[in-house]
Design a protein around this motif. Structure first.
Motif: not given
Length: 450
Positions: A253-255, A368-373, A378-389, A429-433
């Motif tokens: 998520l960081r990457w 597509t990465i969020y389909t595997r986590v 998906r709902y909390k971290a994904g929204a945080a990245i797409d809004t606040v960050i 780095r995201l691809l490695r994770e």
């Protein structure tokens, strides 16, 4: 019709017939972006309006005047800063909502909230209330980020990783077609029915989104059950600030956040410098408007072409690596050219490449990465990245542009080149994770606790 076109059309029809939720997802995203792009021209008009009382509340105008400042000189800075502050306030509210209520409750509530507020804006614009422009500008920005973030999070509940790679290109194309229709409706209707009634048009599109959402829920439940879980209809629990906490704690998520931050930086630097260049080269308002309109048309056309012909091929055959790295390298080349020759035509070309590659390749690949986590990711971290960050990066690079532009356009594009390199490192780095994630199974024990 050529053989290649016939083959693509046949594949498109086959995917629709073999995947019933695809049709509902297609309509969902089409209506979502149609509703948004009906409103976007109104937001842009409010942000650029010379009628200061239509944009800002009287109390804010008086406050700036009392300090010998003309609010017109700081309009965009104030709007961007307030947008970021609102994101900070709403992120805990969104986190509380998804922590305490199941999917079938909080997803319709999010869209229901937007519909109700649109009815409020209908009344505000109809009555000509001072400050309506600022309120609407901030609301549309929040709507765009939260509504789209919720959409892609829900799609990760409905479709498996294999399905996402095969179908997300089609779903993205539906959104692009909605992005075509929205401005056409606004341009055709605004002089006939007025700005206030455009709110009702958008609310109608969002109502269809709720219908699609309710229809798609059963496929999301079926997928949960196929994976040995039934918790998709239960509250997630956890902290209301879990989204930002997860981003800080989890390397993947960081990457993901690093990619978004530098991607936003590229777009913000390019957008602001483009505006400055256009002001120098196009003194006529009609000419500059035509310039921007041509860019938007080119972006949407290229995006749709890639989504229908290339996105599915890359994601299904080669995975997400090309969809993340090819745009990154293309942007590096583009900004290198701009640093050497910052001309309006070159800026337009790089703008088209940057936006089209993000919409057609990078965004679907990340989703597509969020389909595997886990759902909380998906709902909390994904929204945080797409809004606040996202908005924090936007605000930071707006002020960075102020600094760099004082030394000339070339330094701005050198800064953009550095941001493009940062985005490329983030993608690598995201691809490695992502490679460390377990492969999705359709049966058996659950893969995660979410």
């Amino acid at each position: 019709m050529t053989a290649a076109t016939a083959t693509r059309w046949g594949r498109f029809r086959t995917n629709f017939s073999e995947s019933p939720p695809l049709a509902w997802a297609f309509v969902y995203f089409f209506c979502l972006l149609s509703g948004y792009y009906v409103l976007r021209p109104v937001r842009e008009a409010m942000g650029a309006s010379s009628d200061i009382q239509a944009v800002f509340p009287l109390a804010m105008i008086d406050f700036f005047a009392a300090h010998d400042l003309d609010l017109r000189d700081f309009a965009l800075q104030v709007l961007f800063t307030c947008t970021f502050l609102i994101m900070l306030l709403l992120q805990p509210v969104y986190g509380w909502l998804v922590s305490r209520y199941p999917r079938r409750v909080f997803l319709p509530v999010v869209y229901g909230f937007f519909i109700v507020t649109l009815l409020g804006f209908y009344l505000m614009f109809h009555a000509g209330i001072p400050g309506r422009g600022m309120a609407f500008f901030l609301w549309v920005t929040v709507f765009n980020l939260f509504a789209v973030a919720v959409f892609w999070s829900f799609m990760a509940d409905v479709f498996s990783n294999e399905e996402a790679r095969r179908l997300y290109g089609y779903i993205g194309a539906a959104g692009t077609m909605g992005a075509f229709l929205g401005p056409i409706l606004t341009r055709s209707l605004v002089e006939r029915i007025g700005i206030a009634n455009l709110m009702l048009v958008s609310a109608g599109f969002l109502s269809v989104c709720i219908l699609c959402l309710l229809r798609l829920r059963r496929w999301a439940v079926q997928r949960e059950q196929a994976r040995g879980r039934s918790n998709g209809e239960l509250p997630m629990g956890g902290s209301i600030m879990a989204g930002l906490t997860l981003v800080a704690r989890e390397p993947l998520l960081r990457w993901m956040a690093v990619m978004v931050v530098f991607g936003v930086g590229i777009g913000t630097l390019l957008y602001n410098e483009q505006a400055a260049i256009v002001r120098r080269f196009y003194t006529d308002a009609a000419a500059s408007t035509s310039y921007y309109a041509t860019i938007d048309l080119a972006v949407n056309s290229l995006t749709l072409l890639i989504q229908l012909s290339l996105t599915r091929l890359l994601l299904s055959r080669y995975g997400i690596a090309p969809a993340l790295l090819v745009p990154a390298f293309a942007i590096i080349l583009g900004f290198s050219a701009l640093a050497a020759s910052p001309l309006p035509l070159m800026v337009a070309i790089v703008q088209v490449i940057t936006r089209a590659s993000e919409f057609s390749l990078a965004k679907p690949a990340r989703e597509t990465i969020y389909t595997r986590v886990q759902r909380e990711w998906r709902y909390k971290a994904g929204a945080a990245i797409d809004t606040v960050i996202y908005r924090g990066a936007d605000l930071s690079f707006v002020w960075l542009h102020k600094l760099l532009s004082s030394f000339g356009s070339q330094l701005v594009f050198v800064g953009g080149l550095a941001a493009a390199c940062g985005m490329t490192v983030g993608a690598w780095r995201l691809l490695r994770e992502e490679a460390k994630l377990p492969r999705e199974r359709t049966t058996g024990a659950p893969q995660d606790a979410g």
